[in-house]
Design a protein around this motif. Structure first.
Motif, PDB file in Angstrom:
ATOM      1  N   ALA A 188      -3.048   6.780   1.182  1.00  0.00           N
ATOM      2  CA  ALA A 188      -3.318   5.967  -0.012  1.00  0.00           C
ATOM      3  C   ALA A 188      -4.665   6.356  -0.629  1.00  0.00           C
ATOM      4  O   ALA A 188      -5.551   6.846   0.059  1.00  0.00           O
ATOM      5  CB  ALA A 188      -3.327   4.488   0.356  1.00  0.00           C
ATOM      6  N   CYS A 220      -8.030   4.987  -2.009  1.00  0.00           N
ATOM      7  CA  CYS A 220      -8.742   3.722  -1.797  1.00  0.00           C
ATOM      8  C   CYS A 220     -10.142   3.747  -2.392  1.00  0.00           C
ATOM      9  O   CYS A 220     -10.839   4.764  -2.321  1.00  0.00           O
ATOM     10  CB  CYS A 220      -8.886   3.442  -0.294  1.00  0.00           C
ATOM     11  SG  CYS A 220      -7.336   3.102   0.529  1.00  0.00           S
ATOM     12  N   ALA A 255       0.829  -1.212   0.000  1.00  0.00           N
ATOM     13  CA  ALA A 255       0.000   0.000   0.000  1.00  0.00           C
ATOM     14  C   ALA A 255       0.860   1.257   0.000  1.00  0.00           C
ATOM     15  O   ALA A 255       0.474   2.281  -0.562  1.00  0.00           O
ATOM     16  CB  ALA A 255      -0.941  -0.006   1.200  1.00  0.00           C
ATOM     17  N   GLU A 256       2.043   1.168   0.627  1.00  0.00           N
ATOM     18  CA  GLU A 256       2.908   2.343   0.667  1.00  0.00           C
ATOM     19  C   GLU A 256       3.311   2.794  -0.728  1.00  0.00           C
ATOM     20  O   GLU A 256       3.436   3.978  -1.005  1.00  0.00           O
ATOM     21  CB  GLU A 256       4.156   2.045   1.505  1.00  0.00           C
ATOM     22  CG  GLU A 256       3.998   2.560   2.914  1.00  0.00           C
ATOM     23  CD  GLU A 256       5.010   1.984   3.880  1.00  0.00           C
ATOM     24  OE1 GLU A 256       6.136   1.669   3.447  1.00  0.00           O
ATOM     25  OE2 GLU A 256       4.645   1.830   5.063  1.00  0.00           O
TER      26      GLU A 256
END
Ligand SMILES: Cc1cc2nc3c(=O)[nH]c(=O)nc-3n(C[C@H](O)[C@H](O)[C@H](O)COP(=O)(O)OP(=O)(O)OC[C@H]3O[C@@H](n4cnc5c(N)ncnc54)[C@H](O)[C@@H]3O)c2cc1C
Length: 412
Positions: free
Chosen positions: A172, A174, A145-146
Motif C-alpha cells: 500500500a 502510506c 487497505a487492500e
C-alpha cells in the motif's frame, strides 16, 4: 430482577490482564471459583499482532489467543465472553452483569483496558476512517487497505508507525500525518525518533511532521484530509492512532478513586479493599519510579495481572517490575524499551546507528530513566537493573557509550 450467585474471584474485562490473572491463580493452586467476564465476543487475545502479523495476513485469530478456548473449561475458569459488567457495588461486593445476573464476589480485578481517542473533526462521519483496538478493526482496515490507492495514518506514534510499516510491506502507499515534527519522538526524543522517521521514509512512507488534522474530506466516503496549516492530502482510507485513555468508567460509577486511570496503591489495590486493577486501566504508585504510573504495554498488563493474582492469594507485595515495551516496524526494525522516562537531561548512544544496532540511554540526574534498544536486547537487561536499583551512573557514561564494554560491573 436477575438471579444471584457467588464467586471467589471475579475478573472484569476479557483482556490480557484478566487472562493472566486467571492463569496465575490456578498455577498458584487457588481452589476457589473464578469468573472472567469480557465485553468482546472472543476469548482474551493479544493485541500486538493486530498492527503486525495479523494485519499483514501472516497469522490467524487463534494464534493470538492468550489461552486456547479449551483451557478455560479444563482449568475451571468460567469464561463469559460477550458479557458487559454493567455495575459494581464495592460495599456490597457485588457486580451486575449484562442480562441482569448479580454476582457477589470475594476478590475482584478490574482489567478493563483502554479506549481509543476519537478525533471528532469535520467529516468524521465519512466511511473509510478507522481506529485500531480490536480484531474487527484490523479486519476492516485490511479489507479497505487492500483496495486503497492511498492510506493516510493520523498520528506518528506506535500505531501509526507500525500500521504504516505493515501496510507498506503489503504494497500500500502510506502517508503519516503527525503533530510532532519527528515520528516516534514523543517517547524516544528527537534524535532517536529521527532514526525511525528516516527509516520509514527510506521504505517509501511519506511523513508530514508538525501537522495537525483539521478535517476529513468526502461525501459519504473519505477522499482526503486537511491539516490546520492547510496541507491537503487525497486518500481513500484513513487510520487514526491518536492514543488511548484508560477505561475507568465502571470504576468511576462504582465510586472508586479514579484519576488518569483507576487509582491503586503500590500493591495494585484500588481505593476499595480486595478490588484490584491491572493493565492499561491501572494507575499505580510505582516504588521504583517514586511516582504514580500508568502505561499501556503488553508486558505490563500481563505482569500486573499475575501480580494481582498473587496478592489476591495473600502475598500482599508491592509491584516492582520495570515497565517494558516492544514494537516492530514490519521486518525493518524491532525496538524494545524500558522506562518510562518522563524527562531526561542526557542521552547516550551505544552502538552504531548506520548498522541499525544500537541502544539509547536516557539519564536524569545521573540515573537511568529509560533505555531504547534496536537489535541490542542485551543492553536492556543492564538498563533495567540500573534503573530499578537507581544506580548513579554519572561516572560511567564513557563505558555506556562504548558498545563493546561490559556494563555488568556498574553498580554491582
Ligand atoms: C493494535 C495494538 C498494537 C499493540 N502493540 C503493542 C506492542 O507491540 N507492544 C506492547 O507492549 N503493547 C502493545 N499494545 C498494547 C497492549 O496490547 C495493551 O497494553 C494490552 O492489551 C492491555 O491489556 P489489558 O488487559 O489491560 O486491556 P485490554 O487488552 O484492552 O482488555 C480489556 C478488555 O476489557 C473489556 N471491558 C472493558 N470494560 C468492560 C466491562 N465493564 N465489562 C466487560 N468487559 C469490559 C474491553 O472490551 C477489553 O476487551 C498494542 C495495542 C494495540 C491496540
Amino acid at each position: 430482577m436477575g438471579s444471584e450467585r457467588q464467586v471467589d474471584f471475579l475478573l472484569i474485562g476479557g483482556g490480557l490482564a484478566s487472562a493472566h490473572c486467571a492463569a496465575e491463580l490456578r498455577k498458584r493452586g487457588a481452589q476457589g471459583s473464578i469468573l472472567l467476564a469480557g465485553r468482546e465476543p472472543e476469548p482474551p487475545y493479544e493485541r500486538p499482532p493486530l498492527s503486525k502479523e495479523y494485519l499483514r495476513g501472516e497469522a490467524g485469530r487463534e494464534d493470538a489467543y492468550v489461552n486456547p478456548p479449551s483451557w478455560y473449561e479444563e482449568n475451571e475458569v468460567e469464561l463469559l465472553s460477550g458479557t458487559n459488567v454493567m455495575s459494581l457495588d464495592p460495599a456490597a461486593r457485588t457486580a451486575k452483569l449484562q442480562g441482569g445476573e448479580v454476582v457477589s464476589f470475594d476478590k475482584a480485578l478490574l482489567g478493563t483496558g483502554a479506549m481509543v481517542n476519537i478525533l471528532r473533526v469535520e467529516g468524521a462521519e465519512n466511511e473509510g476512517i478507522h481506529y485500531l483496538r480490536a480484531y474487527g478493526n484490523a479486519d476492516a482496515i485490511r479489507a479497505d487497505a487492500e483496495a486503497a490507492e492511498h492510506v493516510v495514518l493520523i498520528g506518528g506514534s506506535y500505531i501509526g508507525a507500525e500500521v504504516a510499516a505493515s501496510l507498506t510491506a503489503k504494497g500500500a502507499r502510506c502517508t503519516i500525518v503527525t503533530m510532532e515534527d519527528v515520528a516516534l519522538s514523543r517517547t524516544f526524543g528527537e534524535d532517536a525518533g529521527r532514526w525511525f522517521h528516516e527509516l520509514l521514509e527510506s521504505k517509501g512512507v511519506t511523513v508530514h511532521g508538525g501537522e495537525e488534522l483539521e478535517a476529513y474530506e468526502g461525501d459519504g466516503r473519505v477522499t482526503g484530509v486537511v491539516t490546520k496549516s492547510g496541507l491537503a492530502i487525497e486518500c481513500d482510507t484513513v487510520i487514526v492512532g491518536a492514543g488511548v485513555r484508560p477505561d475507568a468508567m465502571l470504576a468511576q460509577r462504582a465510586g472508586l478513586e479514579v484519576d488518569d486511570g483507576i487509582v491503586c496503591d503500590a500493591k495494585l489495590e484500588s481505593s476499595a479493599a480486595g478490588i484490584y486493577a491491572a493493565g492499561d486501566c491501572c494507575s499505580y504508585e510505582s516504588v521504583i519510579h517514586g511516582r504514580r504510573l500508568r502505561v499501556e504495554h503488553w508486558d505490563v498488563a500481563m505482569q500486573q495481572g499475575m501480580h494481582v493474582a498473587r496478592n489476591m492469594l495473600g502475598d500482599d507485595a508491592d509491584y516492582e517490575v520495570v515497565p517494558y515495551f516492544f514494537s516492530d516496524l514490519a521486518d525493518w526494525a524491532s525496538l524494545e524499551y524500558v522506562g518510562p522516562a518522563s524527562e531526561w537531561d542526557e542521552e547516550i548512544w551505544r552502538g552504531d546507528r548506520e548498522s541499525g544496532e544500537f541502544s539509547v540511554w536516557y539519564l536524569k540526574d545521573g540515573r537511568v530513566a529509560g533505555a531504547l534498544s534496536v537489535e541490542r536486547s542485551e543492553d536492556l537487561a543492564e538498563a533495567r537493573r540500573l534503573l530499578a536499583d537507581r544506580v548513579d551512573v554519572s561516572a560511567h557514561t564513557a563505558e555506556i557509550a562504548d558498545p563493546d564494554s561490559d556494563l555488568s560491573a556498574i553498580g554491582a
